[in-house]
Design a protein around this motif. Sequence first.
Motif, PDB file in Angstrom:
ATOM      1  N   ARG A  24       0.849  -1.195   0.000  1.00 54.55           N
ATOM      2  CA  ARG A  24       0.000   0.000   0.000  1.00 54.55           C
ATOM      3  C   ARG A  24       0.881   1.240   0.000  1.00 54.55           C
ATOM      4  O   ARG A  24       0.995   1.910   1.024  1.00 54.55           O
ATOM      5  CB  ARG A  24      -0.900   0.007   1.243  1.00 54.55           C
ATOM      6  N   PRO A  25       1.517   1.547  -1.111  1.00 53.27           N
ATOM      7  CA  PRO A  25       2.389   2.730  -1.131  1.00 53.27           C
ATOM      8  C   PRO A  25       1.573   3.995  -0.880  1.00 53.27           C
ATOM      9  O   PRO A  25       0.426   4.085  -1.319  1.00 53.27           O
ATOM     10  CB  PRO A  25       2.961   2.722  -2.560  1.00 53.27           C
ATOM     11  N   ASP A  26       2.159   4.946  -0.140  1.00 49.78           N
ATOM     12  CA  ASP A  26       1.475   6.228   0.005  1.00 49.78           C
ATOM     13  C   ASP A  26       2.411   7.407  -0.222  1.00 49.78           C
ATOM     14  O   ASP A  26       2.042   8.553   0.004  1.00 49.78           O
ATOM     15  CB  ASP A  26       0.735   6.332   1.341  1.00 49.78           C
ATOM     16  N   ARG A  27       3.647   7.103  -0.667  1.00 48.57           N
ATOM     17  CA  ARG A  27       4.572   8.173  -1.037  1.00 48.57           C
ATOM     18  C   ARG A  27       5.227   7.762  -2.338  1.00 48.57           C
ATOM     19  O   ARG A  27       5.358   6.575  -2.626  1.00 48.57           O
ATOM     20  CB  ARG A  27       5.666   8.329   0.026  1.00 48.57           C
ATOM     21  N   TYR A  28       5.675   8.759  -3.103  1.00 51.51           N
ATOM     22  CA  TYR A  28       6.272   8.423  -4.400  1.00 51.51           C
ATOM     23  C   TYR A  28       7.532   7.586  -4.248  1.00 51.51           C
ATOM     24  O   TYR A  28       7.823   6.727  -5.072  1.00 51.51           O
ATOM     25  CB  TYR A  28       6.523   9.693  -5.216  1.00 51.51           C
ATOM     26  N   ARG A  29       8.265   7.823  -3.137  1.00 45.49           N
ATOM     27  CA  ARG A  29       9.485   7.035  -3.008  1.00 45.49           C
ATOM     28  C   ARG A  29       9.171   5.559  -2.735  1.00 45.49           C
ATOM     29  O   ARG A  29       9.990   4.695  -2.992  1.00 45.49           O
ATOM     30  CB  ARG A  29      10.419   7.614  -1.947  1.00 45.49           C
ATOM     31  N   ASP A  30       7.970   5.267  -2.229  1.00 48.80           N
ATOM     32  CA  ASP A  30       7.582   3.864  -2.050  1.00 48.80           C
ATOM     33  C   ASP A  30       7.513   3.153  -3.401  1.00 48.80           C
ATOM     34  O   ASP A  30       7.783   1.949  -3.494  1.00 48.80           O
ATOM     35  CB  ASP A  30       6.195   3.751  -1.399  1.00 48.80           C
ATOM     36  N   GLU A  32       9.367   3.775  -5.959  1.00 48.00           N
ATOM     37  CA  GLU A  32      10.725   3.511  -6.445  1.00 48.00           C
ATOM     38  C   GLU A  32      11.433   2.452  -5.619  1.00 48.00           C
ATOM     39  O   GLU A  32      12.399   1.845  -6.086  1.00 48.00           O
ATOM     40  CB  GLU A  32      11.558   4.798  -6.388  1.00 48.00           C
ATOM     41  N   ALA A  65      -3.972   5.480  -2.491  1.00 47.23           N
ATOM     42  CA  ALA A  65      -3.501   6.654  -1.751  1.00 47.23           C
ATOM     43  C   ALA A  65      -3.138   7.791  -2.710  1.00 47.23           C
ATOM     44  O   ALA A  65      -3.043   8.943  -2.309  1.00 47.23           O
ATOM     45  CB  ALA A  65      -2.293   6.287  -0.895  1.00 47.23           C
TER      46      ALA A  65
ATOM     47  N   SER B   9       2.911  14.444   4.578  1.00 45.67           N
ATOM     48  CA  SER B   9       2.653  13.880   3.252  1.00 45.67           C
ATOM     49  C   SER B   9       1.830  12.594   3.261  1.00 45.67           C
ATOM     50  O   SER B   9       1.240  12.235   2.264  1.00 45.67           O
ATOM     51  CB  SER B   9       3.977  13.641   2.521  1.00 45.67           C
ATOM     52  N   ALA B  10       1.790  11.881   4.377  1.00 45.90           N
ATOM     53  CA  ALA B  10       1.066  10.608   4.367  1.00 45.90           C
ATOM     54  C   ALA B  10       0.487  10.348   5.752  1.00 45.90           C
ATOM     55  O   ALA B  10       0.759  11.086   6.705  1.00 45.90           O
ATOM     56  CB  ALA B  10       1.997   9.468   3.957  1.00 45.90           C
ATOM     57  N   GLY B  11      -0.291   9.297   5.840  1.00 42.32           N
ATOM     58  CA  GLY B  11      -0.805   8.825   7.122  1.00 42.32           C
ATOM     59  C   GLY B  11      -1.559   9.890   7.899  1.00 42.32           C
ATOM     60  O   GLY B  11      -2.379  10.620   7.355  1.00 42.32           O
ATOM     61  N   ARG B  14      -1.274  13.644   6.685  1.00 45.29           N
ATOM     62  CA  ARG B  14      -2.113  13.973   5.527  1.00 45.29           C
ATOM     63  C   ARG B  14      -3.572  14.134   5.959  1.00 45.29           C
ATOM     64  O   ARG B  14      -4.261  15.053   5.513  1.00 45.29           O
ATOM     65  CB  ARG B  14      -1.968  12.868   4.478  1.00 45.29           C
ATOM     66  N   ASP B  33       9.498  14.961   0.689  1.00 42.26           N
ATOM     67  CA  ASP B  33       9.476  14.829  -0.763  1.00 42.26           C
ATOM     68  C   ASP B  33       8.455  15.773  -1.394  1.00 42.26           C
ATOM     69  O   ASP B  33       7.258  15.677  -1.142  1.00 42.26           O
ATOM     70  CB  ASP B  33       9.125  13.377  -1.117  1.00 42.26           C
ATOM     71  N   ARG B  35       7.387  15.701  -4.303  1.00 43.27           N
ATOM     72  CA  ARG B  35       6.454  14.987  -5.182  1.00 43.27           C
ATOM     73  C   ARG B  35       5.177  14.594  -4.438  1.00 43.27           C
ATOM     74  O   ARG B  35       4.126  14.427  -5.037  1.00 43.27           O
ATOM     75  CB  ARG B  35       7.124  13.733  -5.752  1.00 43.27           C
ATOM     76  N   ASP B  36       5.298  14.388  -3.122  1.00 41.27           N
ATOM     77  CA  ASP B  36       4.101  14.074  -2.334  1.00 41.27           C
ATOM     78  C   ASP B  36       3.367  15.338  -1.901  1.00 41.27           C
ATOM     79  O   ASP B  36       2.147  15.362  -1.814  1.00 41.27           O
ATOM     80  CB  ASP B  36       4.486  13.271  -1.085  1.00 41.27           C
ATOM     81  N   ASN B 185       0.894   2.673   6.639  1.00 36.98           N
ATOM     82  CA  ASN B 185       1.888   1.726   6.154  1.00 36.98           C
ATOM     83  C   ASN B 185       2.697   1.070   7.265  1.00 36.98           C
ATOM     84  O   ASN B 185       3.155  -0.052   7.131  1.00 36.98           O
ATOM     85  CB  ASN B 185       2.835   2.427   5.175  1.00 36.98           C
ATOM     86  N   PHE B 188       0.511  -1.742   8.514  1.00 42.80           N
ATOM     87  CA  PHE B 188      -0.129  -2.546   7.494  1.00 42.80           C
ATOM     88  C   PHE B 188       0.417  -3.976   7.465  1.00 42.80           C
ATOM     89  O   PHE B 188       1.611  -4.207   7.368  1.00 42.80           O
ATOM     90  CB  PHE B 188       0.075  -1.888   6.129  1.00 42.80           C
TER      91      PHE B 188
END
Lengths: 444, 243
Positions: A24-30, A32, A65, B9-11, B14, B33, B35-36, B185, B188
Motif C-alpha cells: 500500500r504505497p502512500d509516497r512516491y518514493r515507495d 521507487e 492513496a 505527506s502521508a498517514g 495527511r 518529498d 512529489r508528495d 503503512n 499494514f
Amino acid sequence: VTGAFVDDMVSFDGGTRLRQGLLRPDRYRDLESLPADTPRIVRGGGYSYAAAGFGGGGVVQDARAFNRIIAFEPDTGVLECEAGTPLGKIFDLAAPHGWFLPVQPGYPSITVGGCIAADVHGKNQFRDGAFRRVVRSIRLFHPRHGVLVLERDETGGVFELTCGGLGLTGHILSARLQLARLVGTRVRVTRRRIDRFEDTLALLHDHAAEADLIYTWHSFTAHGEDFGRGFLYDGRFVPGSGGNGPRAQSVVAIDARTRRRLGLQLLNRATTGTFNAAYELWQAAQPREHETDLFSFLFPVARKVLYFALFGRAGFHEYQMIVPAEAFGDLAAALKAHLARHRTPVTLASCKLFAGTRRYLRFDGTGLCLALDFPRGEAGARFTVFLDSLVRELHGVPNVVKDSRLPREVVAACYSGYEPFREALRAHDPSRLYRSEVSERLAL
Amino acid sequence: VTWVIVGASAGLGRSLAEHLARDGGSLMLVARDERDLAPLASDLTAQHGARVRFLAQDADDPPALADRLHQSLAGDEVEGLLFPVGMNAASDEGQLDPAQVDRLVNVNFVAITCVIGRFLPVLLRQRRGVVVGFGSIAAIRGRGRNVVYSAAKRALESYFESLRHLTEREGLTVVFYVLGYLDTNLAFGQKLLLPPAPPAVVAAKVCRRLYEARGKHYLPGYWAIVALLFRAMPWWLFKRLRF
C-alpha cells in the motif's frame, strides 16, 4: 518483498480468488523502492470483474492513496489528477462548477487509472466514444523507462497501448482529462416498451444519436413470443435545470470483498424469473417519463449495490459482447433458441449501441453491445461456453475485463488486435514486468 | 493564521491536513518529498479553496528544518504547530549503525524540539497558539524492539511535559497524544493486539479538540487501559512477553 502483506484478493464477479503480496504505497518514493525487476501489477478500486488488478505472480500495488487533484481549471474544464482518484471525487469537485466526465462507468469508487486501463465506456458509447476520448495526457511510470509523459497525439504509440492496455504498460501515475460542460443538472429519462427482442437494434438506432443516456433492459426469462421483451431508456439533460443532487461521498459502499458477505446466492434458478417479472411490473407501473438527478444519472450502480450482493459468495458471470449490426438477427435467434432449451437464469440482459474502431484489446467497434449477467454455477458455466462459440461465430468481441474466465483462444480468435497488442507490449517492455491474472491467462 | 504540519505527506499528517483545510485553515505542509507535497497542496486548494504552501525538507537535518520553516513563515501569524512526524526502523534492536541512530533521534525528537524552539518566541509574544506532539504506544515500556525509536518518543513526551509546564501561564495550548495502532503503512499487514484506527478518525478527534485538549491523551482512548496494564505489569511477567 519488504512491506508486502499477503492478502486474499477476489475479482468483483467472485470468479478468481488468490492470496498474494499486497503493498500500500502512500509516497512516491515507495514506488521507487520496489526492486526494478520485481513483477507487479497496480490495483485501483478493484471493480474489474476480471482479475486485472491482481494475480500474475508478482506483488500488487494498491494505488488508492494516490488520489489527489493536481489541477482543475474551471474555465476550460481541464482536470489533472492522480490515477487513484475515484470518479466520485471528480464529480463532487467538478459538478458545482458546471463540468462532468462525459464518459464514465456507473460506480463512483472506480478510479481514473482503472478507466484508462480498461478504456471503459459510458452512457452512450455510440455518440461519446470510450474513456480515452476524454484523456489528454498520461504520466506513466515504468522502472525501465522512468516517468513517461504520454500525449494523446504522440507518435510513439505508448498512449494508444496504455488506453485499454489493462495496466500492463506500467504504473499510470496521473492523467489530464477534458471534462464536458453540463447543460443542466437534471436528466429526463423516457421509457419505451420493447415487445420483441428483435426490435431492439432499430429502436436504439432511432434514438442513440441524440441521447445522453441510452440502453435497454430485457427479460431473458420470458420465453416464447415474449422472449427478450423489455424497455428502452432514453435520457436527456434538461437544459438550464439546476439544483444539487447528492454528493458521491454519500454512497452505499461495496467492493469485491464486501459483495460476497451474503453467503447465499439468492439470485438463482428458482428466483430469477420472479426477480425479472417483478422488475418489469415495477417499471411498467412507473410514469413513462421521469427526471433524475445528476448523481443518479452518472452513477446508477451506487443505488443498486444490493443486486450484486444477491449473487452471494459464489458470485456471477457477466458476458458482454459487441456484435456487428448485421449479425444481430442471428444473435437474437441463437439466444432465443438456446435459452428455450437450457433455462439459464439470466438476471440482466441489456443492450447499447456502439460506434468506433477497434484496436488492440479495446472493447470498441461498431455494432450492438449486449451484456448478460447470470449466477455462477453449472448452468452458468455451460452458458459461457455457448456464448464463447456464439461470439466467434458472429464475428463479435467479448469484453476482457468483464469476464474472469474468458479463455485465451476466444480472445485470440475474436480480436484481430490480440497479436499486435502482444507484440507492442513486448516491444515496450521485453521483461513484461506488469502482470496480472488476466495477462497470464491470455498469455500476453 | 497558519497551521504548520510537520510530516504532512502521508498517514496521520495527511489526514490532519485534510481536516484543517476543510475547516478553512491556511496550511504550511512540511515533509521530505516535494512529489508528495505538491499534489496534496493542490488537492486541498482545489477541493476546499484552502491556502496551502509546502516546504520539502528532511527532518533528519533539524537546524535546516527549523531555519527554513521559520524563514518561509516570516511575517505569518502561526496558529499552531502539529508534529505527526516520525519514523522507525525494522532493525531497531540495539545494533543500529550510528547514522541510523542519528536519523531516528533527529526525526522523532531533535527536529521537533528545534522547530518549537525556533517558533516559541513568536508564540509567547502572541500569547496564544497550539502545539501538538505525537508519541507512540510502542514507547510505553522499553522492550527489545523499536529500541531507539521508543527512547526518542519517550524523550519527546518528557519534552512536551516541560513545554506545557513552561508555558502554563502564557496562553499556549500544549498537548501530547500517545497513538495506538494506526491503519497506515507502518501497521499494514502486521499482526496486532488491537485493530488499527483509520488516520482520518484520529485526525478528526485531534482537530475537534484542538483548542481544548491539554496535557497527555491516548488515541484511540482505550489505549489508556492497555498502557496502564503494561505499566502495572511486574517485571517477571513483562520480560517473558515477546512483542
